[in-house]
Design a protein around this motif. Sequence first.
Motif, PDB file in Angstrom:
ATOM      1  N   PHE A  51       0.924  -1.101  -0.123  1.00 26.09           N
ATOM      2  CA  PHE A  51      -0.037  -0.016   0.032  1.00 26.09           C
ATOM      3  C   PHE A  51       0.920   1.324  -0.040  1.00 26.09           C
ATOM      4  O   PHE A  51       0.598   2.317  -0.755  1.00 26.09           O
ATOM      5  N   LYS A  52       2.016   1.111   0.532  1.00 24.90           N
ATOM      6  CA  LYS A  52       2.738   2.515   0.812  1.00 24.90           C
ATOM      7  C   LYS A  52       3.390   2.942  -0.754  1.00 24.90           C
ATOM      8  O   LYS A  52       3.391   3.731  -1.048  1.00 24.90           O
ATOM      9  N   CYS A  55       0.479   3.956  -2.800  1.00 22.76           N
ATOM     10  CA  CYS A  55       0.046   5.654  -2.663  1.00 22.76           C
ATOM     11  C   CYS A  55       1.095   6.474  -3.175  1.00 22.76           C
ATOM     12  O   CYS A  55       0.514   7.114  -3.760  1.00 22.76           O
ATOM     13  N   LEU A  56       2.280   5.979  -3.123  1.00 24.82           N
ATOM     14  CA  LEU A  56       3.089   7.031  -3.667  1.00 24.82           C
ATOM     15  C   LEU A  56       3.066   6.827  -5.259  1.00 24.82           C
ATOM     16  O   LEU A  56       3.266   7.856  -5.879  1.00 24.82           O
ATOM     17  N   LEU A  59       0.301   8.823  -6.498  1.00 23.88           N
ATOM     18  CA  LEU A  59       0.385  10.469  -6.051  1.00 23.88           C
ATOM     19  C   LEU A  59       1.386  10.814  -7.130  1.00 23.88           C
ATOM     20  O   LEU A  59       1.290  12.204  -7.764  1.00 23.88           O
ATOM     21  N   ASP A  60       2.411  10.001  -7.247  1.00 27.80           N
ATOM     22  CA  ASP A  60       3.533  10.458  -8.216  1.00 27.80           C
ATOM     23  C   ASP A  60       2.987  10.705  -9.795  1.00 27.80           C
ATOM     24  O   ASP A  60       3.278  11.633 -10.668  1.00 27.80           O
ATOM     25  N   GLY A  63      -1.383  11.833  -9.682  1.00 31.80           N
ATOM     26  CA  GLY A  63      -1.826  12.805  -8.432  1.00 31.80           C
ATOM     27  C   GLY A  63      -3.005  13.767  -8.587  1.00 31.80           C
ATOM     28  O   GLY A  63      -3.941  13.166  -7.707  1.00 31.80           O
ATOM     29  N   PRO A  64      -3.214  14.599  -9.546  1.00 31.20           N
ATOM     30  CA  PRO A  64      -4.442  15.196  -9.849  1.00 31.20           C
ATOM     31  C   PRO A  64      -5.499  14.449  -9.966  1.00 31.20           C
ATOM     32  O   PRO A  64      -6.679  14.595  -9.337  1.00 31.20           O
ATOM     33  N   SER A  66      -5.973  11.376  -9.136  1.00 33.26           N
ATOM     34  CA  SER A  66      -6.514  10.454  -8.077  1.00 33.26           C
ATOM     35  C   SER A  66      -7.185  11.118  -7.165  1.00 33.26           C
ATOM     36  O   SER A  66      -7.760  10.449  -6.239  1.00 33.26           O
ATOM     37  N   LEU A  67      -7.103  12.649  -6.942  1.00 30.86           N
ATOM     38  CA  LEU A  67      -7.723  13.221  -5.987  1.00 30.86           C
ATOM     39  C   LEU A  67      -9.081  14.028  -6.380  1.00 30.86           C
ATOM     40  O   LEU A  67      -9.570  14.832  -5.828  1.00 30.86           O
ATOM     41  N   GLN A  68      -9.138  13.848  -7.769  1.00 29.43           N
ATOM     42  CA  GLN A  68     -10.218  14.596  -8.425  1.00 29.43           C
ATOM     43  C   GLN A  68     -11.552  13.758  -8.480  1.00 29.43           C
ATOM     44  O   GLN A  68     -11.611  12.490  -8.154  1.00 29.43           O
ATOM     45  N   PHE A 282      -9.085   7.848  -5.411  1.00 27.05           N
ATOM     46  CA  PHE A 282      -7.808   7.552  -4.784  1.00 27.05           C
ATOM     47  C   PHE A 282      -7.780   5.959  -4.642  1.00 27.05           C
ATOM     48  O   PHE A 282      -6.843   5.264  -4.735  1.00 27.05           O
ATOM     49  N   ASN A 283      -8.623   5.757  -3.872  1.00 25.43           N
ATOM     50  CA  ASN A 283      -8.754   4.176  -3.387  1.00 25.43           C
ATOM     51  C   ASN A 283      -8.749   3.017  -4.664  1.00 25.43           C
ATOM     52  O   ASN A 283      -8.219   1.940  -4.472  1.00 25.43           O
TER      53      ASN A 283
ATOM     54  N   PRO B  43      -7.294  21.212 -10.071  1.00 24.77           N
ATOM     55  CA  PRO B  43      -6.230  20.018  -9.758  1.00 24.77           C
ATOM     56  C   PRO B  43      -4.893  20.651  -9.297  1.00 24.77           C
ATOM     57  O   PRO B  43      -4.147  20.129  -8.391  1.00 24.77           O
ATOM     58  N   PHE B  46      -4.376  20.924  -5.676  1.00 27.32           N
ATOM     59  CA  PHE B  46      -4.244  19.621  -4.836  1.00 27.32           C
ATOM     60  C   PHE B  46      -2.843  19.369  -3.972  1.00 27.32           C
ATOM     61  O   PHE B  46      -1.884  19.514  -4.399  1.00 27.32           O
ATOM     62  N   ILE B  48      -0.711  17.440  -3.205  1.00 31.47           N
ATOM     63  CA  ILE B  48      -0.234  15.971  -3.457  1.00 31.47           C
ATOM     64  C   ILE B  48       0.925  15.742  -2.615  1.00 31.47           C
ATOM     65  O   ILE B  48       1.001  14.504  -1.853  1.00 31.47           O
ATOM     66  N   LEU B  56       1.898   7.857   4.050  1.00 29.36           N
ATOM     67  CA  LEU B  56       3.128   7.013   4.765  1.00 29.36           C
ATOM     68  C   LEU B  56       3.131   6.937   6.153  1.00 29.36           C
ATOM     69  O   LEU B  56       3.232   5.981   6.871  1.00 29.36           O
ATOM     70  N   LEU B  59       0.161   4.715   7.260  1.00 31.89           N
ATOM     71  CA  LEU B  59       0.573   3.408   7.098  1.00 31.89           C
ATOM     72  C   LEU B  59       1.724   2.915   7.936  1.00 31.89           C
ATOM     73  O   LEU B  59       1.592   1.627   8.576  1.00 31.89           O
ATOM     74  N   ALA B 250      -9.627  17.637  -1.309  1.00 34.83           N
ATOM     75  CA  ALA B 250      -9.650  16.931  -2.525  1.00 34.83           C
ATOM     76  C   ALA B 250     -11.118  16.091  -2.389  1.00 34.83           C
ATOM     77  O   ALA B 250     -11.313  15.447  -1.416  1.00 34.83           O
ATOM     78  N   PRO B 251     -11.709  16.033  -3.649  1.00 34.16           N
ATOM     79  CA  PRO B 251     -13.025  15.355  -3.754  1.00 34.16           C
ATOM     80  C   PRO B 251     -12.604  13.876  -3.765  1.00 34.16           C
ATOM     81  O   PRO B 251     -13.899  13.132  -3.666  1.00 34.16           O
ATOM     82  N   GLY B 252     -11.571  13.607  -4.581  1.00 35.91           N
ATOM     83  CA  GLY B 252     -11.200  11.945  -4.837  1.00 35.91           C
ATOM     84  C   GLY B 252     -11.460  11.040  -3.699  1.00 35.91           C
ATOM     85  O   GLY B 252     -11.382   9.804  -3.831  1.00 35.91           O
TER      86      GLY B 252
END
Lengths: 408, 408
Positions: A51-52, A55-56, A59-60, A63-64, A66-68, A282-283, B43, B46, B48, B56, B59, B250-252
């Motif tokens: 998961f760590k 997530c990185l 987001l890398d 990122g935008p 995944s949060l939209q 994101f999830n 976006p 966000f 990020i 991190l 987790l 963030a909405p995501g």
Amino acid sequence: MLTLWDHRFAQRTQRMESSAIRELLKFTENPDVISFAGGMPAPEVFPIEKFKEACLTVLDQNGPASLQYGSTDGYAPLREMIARYSARYGINVTIDNILITSGSQQALDLLGKILINPGDGVLVESPTYVGALQAWRAYGAEFVPVPTDEDGMMTSKLESCLRAGPKFIYALPNFQNPTGSTLAYDRRLKLIELAENYGVPIVEDDPYGQLRFEGENLPAIEVLDSQTRAQEECYSGNVIYLSTFSKTLAPGIRLAWVIAPPPVITKLIQAKQGTDLHTSTFNQMVAYEVAKDGFLYEHAKLIRKVYKERRDVMLDTLSEYMPEGVSWTHPKGGLFLWVTLPECLNSQDLFKDAVAEKVAFVPGDSFYAEGGGFNTMRLNFSNACPERINEGIFRLANVLKKHLVANS
Amino acid sequence: MLTLWDHRFAQRTQRMESSAIRELLKFTENPDVISFAGGMPAPEVFPIEKFKEACLTVLDQNGPASLQYGSTDGYAPLREMIARYSARYGINVTIDNILITSGSQQALDLLGKILINPGDGVLVESPTYVGALQAWRAYGAEFVPVPTDEDGMMTSKLESCLRAGPKFIYALPNFQNPTGSTLAYDRRLKLIELAENYGVPIVEDDPYGQLRFEGENLPAIEVLDSQTRAQEECYSGNVIYLSTFSKTLAPGIRLAWVIAPPPVITKLIQAKQGTDLHTSTFNQMVAYEVAKDGFLYEHAKLIRKVYKERRDVMLDTLSEYMPEGVSWTHPKGGLFLWVTLPECLNSQDLFKDAVAEKVAFVPGDSFYAEGGGFNTMRLNFSNACPERINEGIFRLANVLKKHLVANS
């Protein structure tokens, strides 16, 4: 205390009550209590490092996005992955057959929303998953219970129930919640045949299918049903299939999916729009990143190994500590087993004393749509480690023995 | 094509349709289209890097708990943080007044579930947020529209609407979706007084309250309502307040909250149990980690700066390019402004040509519960960068001019 608000609540809320299981979760918060309540995976097997990394990466690289906000049907690469994953189990579908939901509980809620008119019958196993009863009561469902035994739903009793004209059949074929029983192969065929004859669709809930410890995997009802159809009939398939990442990855990310004919998916999407717009972008991206390279297959092996050991310890300690007159199922997979007590005992009464002795379970009555089952209980074997299972069953047996003495 | 499934869908699904806005989102997937549709945050803002750190940390420090099932009411530290955060805006509550939801859309759905009997009236601003209409139609709501102007809901028209006996009043007091208008202070007082007199509760939806670019913040309806009550009346407060992390974080991650009297929270929790068990544990912990040290206050300043610039560009380019007879609102915050076209134009017709010219908006009619509004459109100014806003409004004005010529 009655408040100004009470008269404002909708009629359907009168059929709403807190699930006994959810209420019981608070007992599990005390680490001294050994809890066989809840249906929680073993936290030791959560792939935290994966998961760590995921997530990185998300987001890398994304990122935008995944949060939209995202689309209601779900993240397309995740749905494509589920289609590939399902094909390994004989379920041949495209992403147009797949909707991502916020856990399988949401799939149950959305199905209630699109299928159940107040007063509609829903055919359920007896006992069955309490969360389904809770979801569908809110839409005014009337439950038609079908008895079960060690081979699952007793299809010999099914036809008379189908004559009641239920809206759909709810089946948990693999390592059923709460009993742990599995629907036998010939019963799957019988269920499909009768459902087809009576024109009643089947909702197949399969959260535990990948968690078989012994014996051969049985084909999903969805698979057997589609084998009875020609290719061009894909729009009229009679099964809505549900599964989830909660048991093979992690429940805390609330990710599950529905596989259904496109007209059902279209209606579910409309319902989901008004319900929560979409499941966390994101999830979905993180789960895809964790799982995309076949991780789930390897990880399921680890989970099966851990859960089999725990089931074995629970079966062994039940044999060792429980007094005569108590029986239990021998599930070949999943998270639960089911205990039947002598008729003179009431598991609700037992529960209070058990918690005082720092062990918890779920009294069985809430799993019966029609009431009853007061001498039953559900035990979860996935969450506690073997040492605590041993100690917990020891404590539970002692409580039980005291009640037996008091009743004799 | 009619399928076997169509006769199986519940009656309520006949009132269900895909939200125009959600359907329009697919146009935004083509990067060539400059979209003023949707309600998507920029976006670019966000956080990020903050999310990476937070994932991190969660987790590493709370891995197993973050991936496990959680309680239905929500992660307690997050609810405590929301209580502290709300206190800064005069909303004085404890965590027992707070429920975490999977976005504000879920709060709307759950409120429909616990409050609306089929045929119940719901008093809404006209126009209003289409997602609320969509959520509540599924529960059989009948909408009672109250006209709005630049100062929001026209409370002078409210009393006659209240005589219809609505179940509750739905108010978007700050930078309303879709018009961008803000409910004037004296109207807030009038709304509270009338609601109290008629015994009708208020659902206050406040996703954009922290995004004011100019002028003074007005107190929330929740705050003004509680000022009219003695402390011991907290159980009978007349306002249910909704807000969200979707616009400030963030909405995501699908995270929002309800603030309400405890009897309402209890009922909402029961409804949420059957709906999705709980909101993602992981996302709640991550949002807490991102926001716990006051990050939201600083971050909101950045968002306000970016959105104010974009609003200004949109207002300037509208003035520059739009033909005579077109008018628009001047929102003091939020994400949207509202355009009124000459009566001879239909924004649905305009929409098709606009997309062909690679610019998108939301035709205004779907925001009217009672129908109408065919000469209106909603423009979002938060998502596109200034250069694209300039180009997009230029394109839109040209499409509009062509339609005007064709109609003259």
